[in-house]
Design a protein around this motif. Structure first.
Motif, PDB file in Angstrom:
ATOM      1  N   LYS A   1      33.136  85.872   4.080  1.00 32.83           N
ATOM      2  CA  LYS A   1      34.387  86.721   5.032  1.00 32.83           C
ATOM      3  C   LYS A   1      34.400  87.865   5.909  1.00 32.83           C
ATOM      4  O   LYS A   1      34.701  87.595   7.200  1.00 32.83           O
ATOM      5  CB  LYS A   1      35.935  85.764   4.660  1.00 32.83           C
TER       6      LYS A   1
ATOM      7  N   ASN B   1      43.881  90.756  15.066  1.00 32.04           N
ATOM      8  CA  ASN B   1      45.251  90.712  14.020  1.00 32.04           C
ATOM      9  C   ASN B   1      44.773  89.075  14.294  1.00 32.04           C
ATOM     10  O   ASN B   1      45.209  88.520  13.287  1.00 32.04           O
ATOM     11  CB  ASN B   1      46.686  90.864  14.404  1.00 32.04           C
ATOM     12  N   ILE B   2      45.122  88.984  15.291  1.00 27.48           N
ATOM     13  CA  ILE B   2      44.456  87.099  16.001  1.00 27.48           C
ATOM     14  C   ILE B   2      43.372  86.678  15.238  1.00 27.48           C
ATOM     15  O   ILE B   2      43.470  85.112  14.891  1.00 27.48           O
ATOM     16  CB  ILE B   2      44.900  86.781  17.287  1.00 27.48           C
ATOM     17  N   GLY B   3      42.369  87.566  15.189  1.00 25.19           N
ATOM     18  CA  GLY B   3      41.392  86.216  15.416  1.00 25.19           C
ATOM     19  C   GLY B   3      41.223  86.109  13.558  1.00 25.19           C
ATOM     20  O   GLY B   3      40.729  85.152  12.978  1.00 25.19           O
TER      21      GLY B   3
ATOM     22  N   ARG C   1      44.229  86.230  11.428  1.00 23.67           N
ATOM     23  CA  ARG C   1      45.226  84.793  11.399  1.00 23.67           C
ATOM     24  C   ARG C   1      43.821  83.843  10.927  1.00 23.67           C
ATOM     25  O   ARG C   1      44.312  82.976  10.599  1.00 23.67           O
ATOM     26  CB  ARG C   1      46.250  85.455  12.385  1.00 23.67           C
ATOM     27  N   LEU C   2      43.224  83.050  12.644  1.00 31.42           N
ATOM     28  CA  LEU C   2      42.192  82.428  13.074  1.00 31.42           C
ATOM     29  C   LEU C   2      41.518  82.019  11.310  1.00 31.42           C
ATOM     30  O   LEU C   2      41.442  80.749  11.021  1.00 31.42           O
ATOM     31  CB  LEU C   2      42.019  81.930  14.388  1.00 31.42           C
ATOM     32  N   MET C   3      40.989  82.548  11.606  1.00 23.74           N
ATOM     33  CA  MET C   3      40.240  82.811  10.236  1.00 23.74           C
ATOM     34  C   MET C   3      40.987  82.480   9.143  1.00 23.74           C
ATOM     35  O   MET C   3      40.276  81.438   8.116  1.00 23.74           O
ATOM     36  CB  MET C   3      39.638  84.458   9.695  1.00 23.74           C
ATOM     37  N   ARG C   4      42.077  83.211   8.505  1.00 27.47           N
ATOM     38  CA  ARG C   4      42.653  82.905   7.094  1.00 27.47           C
ATOM     39  C   ARG C   4      43.132  81.264   7.231  1.00 27.47           C
ATOM     40  O   ARG C   4      43.243  80.890   6.201  1.00 27.47           O
ATOM     41  CB  ARG C   4      43.616  84.336   7.488  1.00 27.47           C
ATOM     42  N   LEU C   5      43.559  80.902   8.635  1.00 28.64           N
ATOM     43  CA  LEU C   5      43.837  79.077   8.345  1.00 28.64           C
ATOM     44  C   LEU C   5      42.903  78.566   7.844  1.00 28.64           C
ATOM     45  O   LEU C   5      42.906  77.427   7.497  1.00 28.64           O
ATOM     46  CB  LEU C   5      44.155  79.165   9.651  1.00 28.64           C
ATOM     47  N   GLU C   6      41.840  78.571   8.341  1.00 29.58           N
ATOM     48  CA  GLU C   6      40.267  78.644   8.570  1.00 29.58           C
ATOM     49  C   GLU C   6      40.029  78.380   7.496  1.00 29.58           C
ATOM     50  O   GLU C   6      39.521  77.038   6.622  1.00 29.58           O
ATOM     51  CB  GLU C   6      38.942  79.224   9.102  1.00 29.58           C
ATOM     52  N   TRP C   7      40.266  79.561   6.228  1.00 33.37           N
ATOM     53  CA  TRP C   7      39.851  79.600   5.564  1.00 33.37           C
ATOM     54  C   TRP C   7      41.064  78.234   4.316  1.00 33.37           C
ATOM     55  O   TRP C   7      40.049  77.973   3.177  1.00 33.37           O
ATOM     56  CB  TRP C   7      39.872  80.795   4.258  1.00 33.37           C
TER      57      TRP C   7
END
Length: 255
Positions: free
Chosen positions: A185, A245-247, A249-255
């Motif tokens: 990640k 920051n947006i990217g 957060r999007l990656m955190r939602l994907e994880w």
């Protein structure tokens, strides 16, 4: 700082420190010195005396006599198999170890048939292996514990640390051992941020070209130019920070 040294030190707590008259460390081999006026060696077996043992060993020599050895068995973190499988889908993996090949079959199952497995590797061997990959035009990231030369030679060297206050060799970054499962990640986030930086740079060039056009035409008053100049830098900073920051957060939602 060697992991086997840490394990031995933790297993044998010493209430009183012995008198060490002097010592010398041999990278990849061990350490010798005079302790309480006695010569002591801790490390690899002397040449010609080591027998085939299916385990990692630390040998002890006291006054030039073999007195015993410690056997270590490997324990992998629960997240390591998943991490290796994930990385193996996008990258070519290599495992370079100074230990014997007792773990070869187990590592082969974890990493797959395409992974290069090398054992009995000295620090200089690891360095030469990385150089050979770079000579083929490959970009190398190394994750290691105390191989300073190989970490420095690699295009991206990441030192793994159990404790943040311990000495770590020259490297491009330091990752806590408990955070190692997040390596994939971290790589993805770094690539995303690189794209954001390039996009911000392109936007900055475009902004300045447009501003230069109006400046040459003498269509901007000094007051407007004085306002636009710092605002351009501020907008680039906000764009980079916000997109990152947006990217994330999007990656955190994907994880």
């Amino acid at each position: 700082n060697h992991p086997l040294s840490k394990a031995l030190a933790a297993h044998f707590p010493v209430s009183e420190k012995p008198a060490v008259q002097g010592f010398k460390e041999y990278p990849g081999k061990g350490i010798e010195g005079f302790v309480n006026d006695h010569w002591l060696w801790i490390g690899a077996a002397q040449e010609g005396t080591q027998k085939k043992i299916a385990a990692t060993t630390v040998h002890i020599r006291f006054e030039n006599q073999d007195t015993g050895k410690f056997l270590f068995s490997n324990h992998y973190r629960k997240s390591v198999p998943e991490l290796l499988q994930t990385l193996g889908k996008s990258y070519r993996l290599s495992v370079i170890s100074g230990d014997n090949n007792a773990e070869m079959q187990r590592l082969r199952r974890l990493t797959g048939d395409k992974t290069t497995l090398l054992f009995h590797q000295k620090p200089e061997d690891k360095l030469h292996y990385i150089q050979s990959l770079q000579q083929k035009g490959e970009k190398v990231m190394m994750i290691g514990l105390n191989d300073a030369g190989a970490l420095k030679q690699s295009d991206a060297g990441i030192a793994v640390s159990e404790q943040s206050n311990n000495f770590t060799p020259a490297s491009d970054g330091i990752i806590a051992a408990k955070q190692l499962p997040l390596l994939d990640k971290f790589i993805r986030l770094s690539k995303m941020n690189r794209k954001i930086v390039l996009a911000s740079f392109a936007l900055s060039v475009l902004y300045n070209v447009i501003g230069l056009y109006f400046a040459v035409q003498a269509d901007l008053s000094p007051l407007i130019a004085a306002i636009l100049m710092p605002s351009s830098s501020l907008s680039i900073v906000l764009l980079s920070f916000g997109a990152s920051n947006i990217g994330a957060r999007l990656m955190r939602l994907e994880w």
